[in-house]
Write a protein that holds these residues in place. Structure first.
Motif, PDB file in Angstrom:
ATOM      1  N   ARG A   1      30.510 -54.408 -31.786  1.00  0.00           N
ATOM      2  CA  ARG A   1      30.176 -54.602 -33.198  1.00  0.00           C
ATOM      3  C   ARG A   1      29.257 -53.484 -33.669  1.00  0.00           C
ATOM      4  O   ARG A   1      28.284 -53.126 -33.002  1.00  0.00           O
ATOM      5  CB  ARG A   1      29.511 -55.963 -33.405  1.00  0.00           C
ATOM      6  CG  ARG A   1      29.251 -56.277 -34.883  1.00  0.00           C
ATOM      7  CD  ARG A   1      28.725 -57.681 -35.064  1.00  0.00           C
ATOM      8  NE  ARG A   1      28.456 -57.975 -36.448  1.00  0.00           N
ATOM      9  CZ  ARG A   1      29.350 -58.368 -37.331  1.00  0.00           C
ATOM     10  NH1 ARG A   1      30.603 -58.537 -36.935  1.00  0.00           N
ATOM     11  NH2 ARG A   1      29.028 -58.624 -38.580  1.00  0.00           N
ATOM     12  N   ASN A   2      29.557 -52.938 -34.811  1.00  0.00           N
ATOM     13  CA  ASN A   2      28.778 -51.842 -35.380  1.00  0.00           C
ATOM     14  C   ASN A   2      27.625 -52.410 -36.196  1.00  0.00           C
ATOM     15  O   ASN A   2      27.818 -52.945 -37.282  1.00  0.00           O
ATOM     16  CB  ASN A   2      29.673 -50.967 -36.256  1.00  0.00           C
ATOM     17  CG  ASN A   2      28.960 -49.716 -36.742  1.00  0.00           C
ATOM     18  OD1 ASN A   2      27.761 -49.562 -36.600  1.00  0.00           O
ATOM     19  ND2 ASN A   2      29.716 -48.803 -37.332  1.00  0.00           N
ATOM     20  N   ARG A   3      26.412 -52.281 -35.668  1.00  0.00           N
ATOM     21  CA  ARG A   3      25.216 -52.742 -36.362  1.00  0.00           C
ATOM     22  C   ARG A   3      24.312 -51.571 -36.751  1.00  0.00           C
ATOM     23  O   ARG A   3      23.157 -51.779 -37.124  1.00  0.00           O
ATOM     24  CB  ARG A   3      24.431 -53.724 -35.475  1.00  0.00           C
ATOM     25  CG  ARG A   3      25.243 -54.945 -35.043  1.00  0.00           C
ATOM     26  CD  ARG A   3      24.413 -55.870 -34.173  1.00  0.00           C
ATOM     27  NE  ARG A   3      25.197 -56.973 -33.654  1.00  0.00           N
ATOM     28  CZ  ARG A   3      25.417 -58.102 -34.308  1.00  0.00           C
ATOM     29  NH1 ARG A   3      24.909 -58.275 -35.515  1.00  0.00           N
ATOM     30  NH2 ARG A   3      26.159 -59.067 -33.767  1.00  0.00           N
ATOM     31  N   ALA A   4      24.822 -50.366 -36.640  1.00  0.00           N
ATOM     32  CA  ALA A   4      24.000 -49.184 -36.904  1.00  0.00           C
ATOM     33  C   ALA A   4      23.943 -48.879 -38.396  1.00  0.00           C
ATOM     34  O   ALA A   4      24.662 -49.460 -39.218  1.00  0.00           O
ATOM     35  CB  ALA A   4      24.568 -47.986 -36.136  1.00  0.00           C
ATOM     36  N   VAL A   5      23.080 -47.941 -38.731  1.00  0.00           N
ATOM     37  CA  VAL A   5      22.977 -47.470 -40.108  1.00  0.00           C
ATOM     38  C   VAL A   5      24.248 -46.721 -40.486  1.00  0.00           C
ATOM     39  O   VAL A   5      24.783 -45.940 -39.684  1.00  0.00           O
ATOM     40  CB  VAL A   5      21.747 -46.547 -40.261  1.00  0.00           C
ATOM     41  CG1 VAL A   5      21.699 -45.924 -41.647  1.00  0.00           C
ATOM     42  CG2 VAL A   5      20.469 -47.319 -39.978  1.00  0.00           C
ATOM     43  N   GLU A   6      24.759 -46.964 -41.679  1.00  0.00           N
ATOM     44  CA  GLU A   6      25.968 -46.258 -42.118  1.00  0.00           C
ATOM     45  C   GLU A   6      25.640 -44.803 -42.423  1.00  0.00           C
ATOM     46  O   GLU A   6      24.702 -44.512 -43.175  1.00  0.00           O
ATOM     47  CB  GLU A   6      26.554 -46.922 -43.361  1.00  0.00           C
ATOM     48  CG  GLU A   6      27.832 -46.250 -43.855  1.00  0.00           C
ATOM     49  CD  GLU A   6      28.462 -46.985 -45.030  1.00  0.00           C
ATOM     50  OE1 GLU A   6      29.455 -46.473 -45.571  1.00  0.00           O
ATOM     51  OE2 GLU A   6      27.950 -48.061 -45.409  1.00  0.00           O
ATOM     52  N   PRO A   7      26.384 -43.860 -41.852  1.00  0.00           N
ATOM     53  CA  PRO A   7      26.099 -42.434 -42.123  1.00  0.00           C
ATOM     54  C   PRO A   7      26.416 -42.078 -43.570  1.00  0.00           C
ATOM     55  O   PRO A   7      27.315 -42.652 -44.192  1.00  0.00           O
ATOM     56  CB  PRO A   7      27.015 -41.705 -41.142  1.00  0.00           C
ATOM     57  CG  PRO A   7      28.123 -42.676 -40.854  1.00  0.00           C
ATOM     58  CD  PRO A   7      27.506 -44.043 -40.930  1.00  0.00           C
ATOM     59  N   GLN A   8      25.669 -41.120 -44.101  1.00  0.00           N
ATOM     60  CA  GLN A   8      25.831 -40.680 -45.482  1.00  0.00           C
ATOM     61  C   GLN A   8      26.168 -39.197 -45.515  1.00  0.00           C
ATOM     62  O   GLN A   8      25.750 -38.423 -44.644  1.00  0.00           O
ATOM     63  CB  GLN A   8      24.553 -40.943 -46.285  1.00  0.00           C
ATOM     64  CG  GLN A   8      24.087 -42.385 -46.277  1.00  0.00           C
ATOM     65  CD  GLN A   8      25.094 -43.333 -46.907  1.00  0.00           C
ATOM     66  OE1 GLN A   8      25.723 -42.987 -47.922  1.00  0.00           O
ATOM     67  NE2 GLN A   8      25.263 -44.509 -46.330  1.00  0.00           N
ATOM     68  N   LEU A   9      26.917 -38.807 -46.549  1.00  0.00           N
ATOM     69  CA  LEU A   9      27.312 -37.403 -46.724  1.00  0.00           C
ATOM     70  C   LEU A   9      27.012 -36.979 -48.155  1.00  0.00           C
ATOM     71  O   LEU A   9      27.892 -36.990 -49.025  1.00  0.00           O
ATOM     72  CB  LEU A   9      28.805 -37.224 -46.410  1.00  0.00           C
ATOM     73  CG  LEU A   9      29.204 -37.348 -44.944  1.00  0.00           C
ATOM     74  CD1 LEU A   9      30.723 -37.356 -44.810  1.00  0.00           C
ATOM     75  CD2 LEU A   9      28.622 -36.200 -44.126  1.00  0.00           C
ATOM     76  N   PRO A  10      25.780 -36.567 -48.437  1.00  0.00           N
ATOM     77  CA  PRO A  10      25.450 -36.196 -49.823  1.00  0.00           C
ATOM     78  C   PRO A  10      25.738 -34.743 -50.164  1.00  0.00           C
ATOM     79  O   PRO A  10      25.773 -34.385 -51.335  1.00  0.00           O
ATOM     80  CB  PRO A  10      23.936 -36.467 -49.874  1.00  0.00           C
ATOM     81  CG  PRO A  10      23.459 -36.212 -48.474  1.00  0.00           C
ATOM     82  CD  PRO A  10      24.596 -36.612 -47.560  1.00  0.00           C
TER      83      PRO A  10
END
Length: 444
Positions: A197-206
């Motif tokens: 299960r993915n409980r990590a912070v969602e990566p962002q691409l600004p």
């Protein structure tokens, strides 16, 4: 009540949505490179088309046009851009063709050159529409799709684990970017249905300054380490001559009393040093760097021939590794370095004190004997979901809180034609095969 119901459904949908472990953003800066390579491929495809001979008779006029061959193709006015809800749009205007053909004309009237010119031009335009539009359709929907088929979706990394790059949602296009979200999860090959299960912070691409950006969350790396843990790969056993000589002598001196008390007859038996990771390692990504925390058991024993081994001691080891990521070609590589290390006893504080002299030699053994084996594997890396023939260049890695991003430019290491010919489907030799639209529809 309707408002609360809608809110509940929205929260439920959010809870069930799968977070991506990997994201890729393609910016408008990459489109010019992609357009030039794509147009070069289309030009090569069109130059190979076969145009049938045309012959017939109109009243007193007889014609025969044969051996038609495309000599030159110029697509000078074209534009490739992102378009919301359609991802990519390619527009070609004012393309020109150079043709060579053989003509035979018979007629019995004077001053008919203008009529003949209009007739030949109209006929050739009709023939080209019948041939070129299906070829373009075939190149776009079949041949270029065979290029996309080279993107690894769910594939083996090595003999133990695989990687899943399936999309978790449809790509999203804006006026200047195309964003794709992938599951980005490793799995043990022996347990194909296993998932974490993915409980990590969602990566962002600004950012949008480079041609392409790739982001990886902590989940991406955690799933890799958990997969190897589940596959039973995170253990090491050194016996006899494989134990460094200085460490062997130190361990025998440290546990001499235990040996005498337990089994003095096996005092000269080979020494065994076993390290076994007791829980899946965990990755922590911060702006200051990336670290991996590992907890393992260390067992020291004697292994007399043809007899049960004699256990001398068991201790716990905590280690912290620093990890540096690099993207080369389209392979993500990792370099590990042992930063912190300590051993302690689960039995008593007094025994932990007795283990202090072993700290330095065990750490040296890990740095000399274990870390090179780990780095040999992590430096082989894992492929990023890009088509064959396209590589990353001039990459820059940036750490954030819970994820890291890599900005890079694109480079065609192979031409599209070379890659497509290698992966061309067996039944696509005829552009007018059933996969293409009817010529009349294509012409329209």
């Amino acid at each position: 009540m309707a408002l609360f119901g809608a809110l509940f459904l929205a929260l439920l949908a959010g809870a069930q949505a799968e977070l991506p472990g990997c994201k890729i953003r393609i910016t408008s800066k990459a489109l010019e490179l992609v357009k030039q390579e794509g147009l070069r491929f289309l030009e090569q495809e069109l130059e190979t088309i076969t145009i049938p001979d045309v012959r017939g008779r109109e009243g007193h006029f007889y014609y025969n046009i044969s051996e038609v061959k495309v000599m030159e193709l110029q697509l000078t006015s074209s534009e490739l851009h992102f378009q919301p809800e359609q991802e990519l749009m390619l527009q070609i205007n004012n393309g020109s063709l150079g043709l060579r053909f053989r003509r035979q004309l018979l007629y019995w009237f004077l001053k008919v050159y203008e009529f003949l010119s209009m007739f030949i031009t109209s006929g050739m335009r009709f023939l080209l529409n019948q041939q070129i539009c299906p070829v373009l359709y075939h190149a776009g929907t079949v041949l270029l799709n065979s290029l996309l088929d080279t993107v690894p979706v769910r594939s083996a990394v090595d003999e133990l684990v695989g990687i899943d790059y399936s999309l978790v949602k449809d790509p999203v296009a804006s006026a200047s970017t195309l964003d794709m979200e992938f599951r980005g999860a490793f799995f043990p090959l022996a347990e194909g249905n296993w998932s974490l299960r993915n409980r990590a912070v969602e990566p962002q691409l600004p950012e949008e300054e480079r041609m392409v950006y790739v982001a990886f969350s902590e989940f991406f790396f955690d799933s890799a380490m958990e997969s190897y843990f589940q596959a039973g790969a995170l253990k090491l056993s050194l016996v006899g001559a494989k134990v460094p000589h200085d460490l062997d002598m130190l361990l025998r001196a440290t546990y001499f009393g235990n040996i005498v008390l337990l089994s003095p007859a096996v005092i000269d038996s080979p020494l065994k040093l076993e390290l076994r990771v007791t829980a899946p390692p965990r990755c922590t990504i911060k702006p200051s760097g990336t670290t991996i925390s590992v907890t393992a058991s260390v067992t020291i024993a004697l292994v007399p021939p043809d007899q049960p081994e004699v256990k001398l001691s068991s201790m716990t080891m905590d280690a912290r590794l620093s990890a540096k990521m690099a993207l080369q070609g389209k392979v993500l590589r990792t370099q590990l370095d042992l930063r912190r290390f300590r051993i302690y006893s689960n039995q008593s504080a007094l025994e932990s004190l007795a283990l202090i002299p072993l700290q330095t030699p065990l750490k040296t053994m890990l740095q000399i004997g274990v870390m090179p084996m780990l780095n040999e594997r992590t430096w082989r890396g894992v492929q990023i979901p890009l088509p064959e023939g396209i590589d990353f260049v001039r990459e820059v890695v940036t750490n954030h809180a819970g994820f890291l991003t890599i900005g890079a430019d694109l480079h065609f290491a192979k031409g599209l034609r070379e890659v497509i010919e290698k992966n061309r489907p067996a039944n696509t030799g005829d552009p007018l095969a059933p996969s293409a639209p009817p010529p009349s529809m294509a012409a329209v």
